[in-house]
Design a protein around this motif. Structure first.
Motif, PDB file in Angstrom:
ATOM      1  N   ILE A  40      64.105  15.602  -2.244  1.00 46.30           N
ATOM      2  CA  ILE A  40      63.002  15.765  -1.069  1.00 46.30           C
ATOM      3  C   ILE A  40      62.299  17.196  -2.233  1.00 46.30           C
ATOM      4  CG2 ILE A  40      62.110  16.751   1.050  1.00 46.30           C
ATOM      5  CD1 ILE A  40      62.958  14.002   0.939  1.00 46.30           C
ATOM      6  N   LEU A  41      60.619  17.242  -2.330  1.00 51.08           N
ATOM      7  CA  LEU A  41      59.828  18.105  -2.991  1.00 51.08           C
ATOM      8  C   LEU A  41      59.840  18.682  -1.993  1.00 51.08           C
ATOM      9  CD1 LEU A  41      57.790  16.034  -5.559  1.00 51.08           C
ATOM     10  CD2 LEU A  41      59.843  17.446  -6.168  1.00 51.08           C
ATOM     11  N   HIS A  42      58.976  18.666  -0.961  1.00 51.11           N
ATOM     12  CA  HIS A  42      58.744  20.068  -0.061  1.00 51.11           C
ATOM     13  C   HIS A  42      60.131  19.924   1.548  1.00 51.11           C
ATOM     14  CE1 HIS A  42      55.132  18.447  -1.527  1.00 51.11           C
ATOM     15  NE2 HIS A  42      54.764  17.117  -1.164  1.00 51.11           N
ATOM     16  N   HIS A  43      59.772  21.605   1.205  1.00 55.15           N
ATOM     17  CA  HIS A  43      61.004  22.133   1.967  1.00 55.15           C
ATOM     18  C   HIS A  43      60.231  22.808   3.245  1.00 55.15           C
ATOM     19  CE1 HIS A  43      64.479  19.902   0.956  1.00 55.15           C
ATOM     20  NE2 HIS A  43      64.008  20.069  -0.386  1.00 55.15           N
ATOM     21  N   PRO A  44      60.657  23.064   4.196  1.00 50.09           N
ATOM     22  CA  PRO A  44      59.957  24.295   5.102  1.00 50.09           C
ATOM     23  C   PRO A  44      60.255  25.945   4.092  1.00 50.09           C
ATOM     24  CG  PRO A  44      61.383  23.420   6.594  1.00 50.09           C
ATOM     25  CD  PRO A  44      60.965  22.382   5.001  1.00 50.09           C
ATOM     26  N   ASP A  45      59.299  26.543   4.616  1.00 45.55           N
ATOM     27  CA  ASP A  45      59.656  28.241   4.348  1.00 45.55           C
ATOM     28  C   ASP A  45      60.396  28.495   5.265  1.00 45.55           C
ATOM     29  OD1 ASP A  45      59.592  30.437   3.825  1.00 45.55           O
ATOM     30  OD2 ASP A  45      57.389  31.033   3.355  1.00 45.55           O
TER      31      ASP A  45
ATOM     32  N   VAL B 152      61.624  31.231  12.824  1.00 48.25           N
ATOM     33  CA  VAL B 152      61.807  31.978  14.262  1.00 48.25           C
ATOM     34  C   VAL B 152      62.765  30.649  14.664  1.00 48.25           C
ATOM     35  CG1 VAL B 152      61.882  33.759  15.589  1.00 48.25           C
ATOM     36  CG2 VAL B 152      60.130  33.381  13.773  1.00 48.25           C
ATOM     37  N   GLY B 153      64.752  31.302  15.102  1.00 46.09           N
ATOM     38  CA  GLY B 153      64.792  30.737  16.162  1.00 46.09           C
ATOM     39  C   GLY B 153      65.728  29.361  15.797  1.00 46.09           C
ATOM     40  N   VAL B 154      65.181  28.939  14.221  1.00 41.43           N
ATOM     41  CA  VAL B 154      66.747  28.220  13.686  1.00 41.43           C
ATOM     42  C   VAL B 154      67.316  28.004  12.976  1.00 41.43           C
ATOM     43  CG1 VAL B 154      66.086  26.172  11.968  1.00 41.43           C
ATOM     44  CG2 VAL B 154      64.016  27.049  13.563  1.00 41.43           C
ATOM     45  N   THR B 155      68.538  27.446  13.543  1.00 39.56           N
ATOM     46  CA  THR B 155      69.908  28.259  13.371  1.00 39.56           C
ATOM     47  C   THR B 155      70.325  28.099  11.608  1.00 39.56           C
ATOM     48  OG1 THR B 155      70.404  27.287  15.930  1.00 39.56           O
ATOM     49  CG2 THR B 155      72.595  28.365  13.630  1.00 39.56           C
ATOM     50  N   THR B 156      69.731  27.004  11.674  1.00 37.58           N
ATOM     51  CA  THR B 156      70.234  26.145   9.790  1.00 37.58           C
ATOM     52  C   THR B 156      68.366  26.493   9.661  1.00 37.58           C
ATOM     53  OG1 THR B 156      70.424  23.827  11.137  1.00 37.58           O
ATOM     54  CG2 THR B 156      72.075  25.182  10.416  1.00 37.58           C
ATOM     55  N   PRO B 157      67.588  26.958   9.301  1.00 33.42           N
ATOM     56  CA  PRO B 157      66.620  26.471   8.324  1.00 33.42           C
ATOM     57  C   PRO B 157      66.354  25.811   7.526  1.00 33.42           C
ATOM     58  CG  PRO B 157      66.753  28.820   8.353  1.00 33.42           C
ATOM     59  CD  PRO B 157      68.078  27.922   8.855  1.00 33.42           C
ATOM     60  N   ASP B 158      67.319  26.277   6.773  1.00 33.74           N
ATOM     61  CA  ASP B 158      67.665  25.038   5.017  1.00 33.74           C
ATOM     62  C   ASP B 158      68.260  23.385   4.993  1.00 33.74           C
ATOM     63  OD1 ASP B 158      70.199  26.199   6.464  1.00 33.74           O
ATOM     64  OD2 ASP B 158      70.834  25.689   3.440  1.00 33.74           O
ATOM     65  N   ARG B 159      68.116  23.315   6.271  1.00 27.76           N
ATOM     66  CA  ARG B 159      68.476  21.777   6.718  1.00 27.76           C
ATOM     67  C   ARG B 159      67.554  20.890   6.103  1.00 27.76           C
ATOM     68  NH1 ARG B 159      71.299  20.520  11.636  1.00 27.76           N
ATOM     69  NH2 ARG B 159      69.292  21.312  12.905  1.00 27.76           N
TER      70      ARG B 159
END
Length: 433
Positions: free
Chosen positions: A241-246, A251-258
């Motif tokens: 996947i090329l696009h991921h959230p920053d 804020v308030g997301v336990t696993t932001p890299d998921r």
């Protein structure tokens, strides 16, 4: 995130409205529909009408069902077993509440005549009544006059297939056009409610085998797409996947890299019934009977009389990174369900003798005794003299729609392995060929 919708206009607008709210977008629904909702050939194949072969099977089932419901004899346990073999608790309640189908059809017809007369009075020159979406009063009168004429012909024969149209239209008018006459519309609603509760689920199959056969044919393309979505994650095809959230801005997301992959499918009632029948009768839930939470969920499914607007079936897939990549425990799927917006009890508020609730569940024996000893609740509460104790002030009328906008919470049906999902769905689809 990808959103798919069937070719039906109201389904597409629901998909656009849901997507707009989910993503907190600005602008018109039309722009959201054009840019974010997929309505191509693939979506139509998954979410629209079934094949001619399926239509033929459904027609045979409907013909047999309507034949059984065309009798003038009182409902008995043996008759109920023929119409709803292995039926749910709410269907059995509806059967014995009807009591006698020919009598029930006549009561429905008479309540429609009273309602049409009330609308005809409103349609006289000089009366200014504004209907939902600026529908003309003459148009509302014409559709109800046509339903009245189509339901019972000059020879006194009833067209049972019109009951679902009657029920859908009276529900619509109770929601949006209450100025047509709440009392008269509630009579029509009460007299069509039990009949619809019996007819709607059984038209997708009377026996378990018919339900599975029809359901698999209706939603086979959708089942294939669900399996493809699951396979995509299991095979780690999402790693490129090329696009991921920053992650730093969340804020308030336990696993932001998921990476969360979401697919939303908006379709009509026929597909929803089909998917539920696949889950209930296809074998996926057979091992859940001894699970307390799943047993409660199945009981709730049995006690739900109808699938309403925004009915949801959710497949949530989880990965346990602690398990080896080839372990069957690496992935699991949770299946959740909600019957959508609930308004029936609000419609029936105050209806019945001395606060009797016609939706109250009873055992078969109690229902038989009730039918033999007194007028069934649906008939007793639908007479012109029935007390409607739920009077509305102007402020209550203004809040009517907001009071109804309560979606039944999601209920956990089961948690199964990915292998179980693949085995069940593939077995059903192979058997349907």
């Amino acid at each position: 995130l990808k959103v798919y919708a069937s070719d039906e206009g109201r389904v597409q607008m629901t998909a656009a409205a849901f997507t707009k709210g989910l993503l907190e977008l600005e602008g018109s629904l039309a722009s959201v529909l054009v840019h974010l909702v997929k309505r191509d050939r693939e979506a139509s194949a998954m979410l629209d009408a079934s094949s001619l072969d399926t239509d033929a099977v459904v027609s045979v089932v409907k013909e047999r069902l309507h034949g059984l419901l065309g009798t003038s004899t009182d409902v008995t346990s043996s008759m109920a077993e023929k119409v709803i073999p292995g039926g749910s608790a709410c269907q059995r309640r509806a059967m014995f509440s009807v009591g006698n189908f020919m009598t029930a059809y006549e009561k429905l017809y008479q309540s429609m005549k009273r309602f049409v007369s009330a609308v005809r009075e409103l349609a006289k020159p000089g009366n200014q009544v504004t209907l939902y979406h600026e529908e003309l009063l003459d148009m509302a009168l014409n559709r109800w006059e046509k339903l009245e004429t189509d339901f019972k012909d000059k020879n006194g024969h009833f067209d049972i297939s019109k009951i679902l149209h009657i029920y859908n239209w009276v529900t619509y008018d109770l929601l949006h056009n209450r100025q047509l006459g709440v009392r008269e519309m509630t009579d029509v609603y009460m007299n069509s409610m039990d009949l619809a509760d019996i007819l709607i689920p059984q038209e997708y199959g009377m026996t378990t085998g018919e339900k599975i056969n029809i359901a698999t044919h209706i939603c086979q393309p959708l089942l294939k797409k669900i399996l493809a979505d699951i396979r995509y994650v299991v095979n780690d095809e999402a790693s490129d996947i090329l696009h991921h959230p920053d992650c730093l801005s969340l804020v308030g997301v336990t696993t932001p890299d998921r990476h969360v992959r979401t697919r939303l499918y908006f379709t009509s009632q026929s597909h929803v019934h089909a998917v539920l029948n696949v889950l209930r009768y296809g074998g996926l839930l057979k091992d859940m009977q001894n699970n307390t939470s799943s047993k409660e969920a199945l009981d709730k499914l049995d006690s739900t009389p109808e699938l309403n607007y925004l009915t949801q079936i959710m497949f949530m897939m989880y990965e346990d990174a602690r398990q080896p990549p080839d372990s069957p425990l690496r992935f699991e799927v949770q299946v959740l369900y909600s019957p959508g917006v609930q308004y029936r009890e609000r419609f029936l508020c105050g209806v019945g003798d001395q606060g009797h609730n016609p939706l109250q569940q009873s055992s078969d024996q109690e229902l038989v005794s009730e039918h033999n000893s007194q007028v069934p609740p649906s008939q007793a509460s639908s007479s012109p003299s029935s007390p409607y104790n739920c009077t509305e002030t102007e402020s209550e009328e203004a809040d009517w729609m907001s009071d109804l906008e309560v979606i039944e919470p999601l209920t956990h049906l089961c948690t199964v392995s990915v292998d179980s999902i693949f085995h069940t769905f593939n077995t059903l689809m192979q058997a349907s060929h």
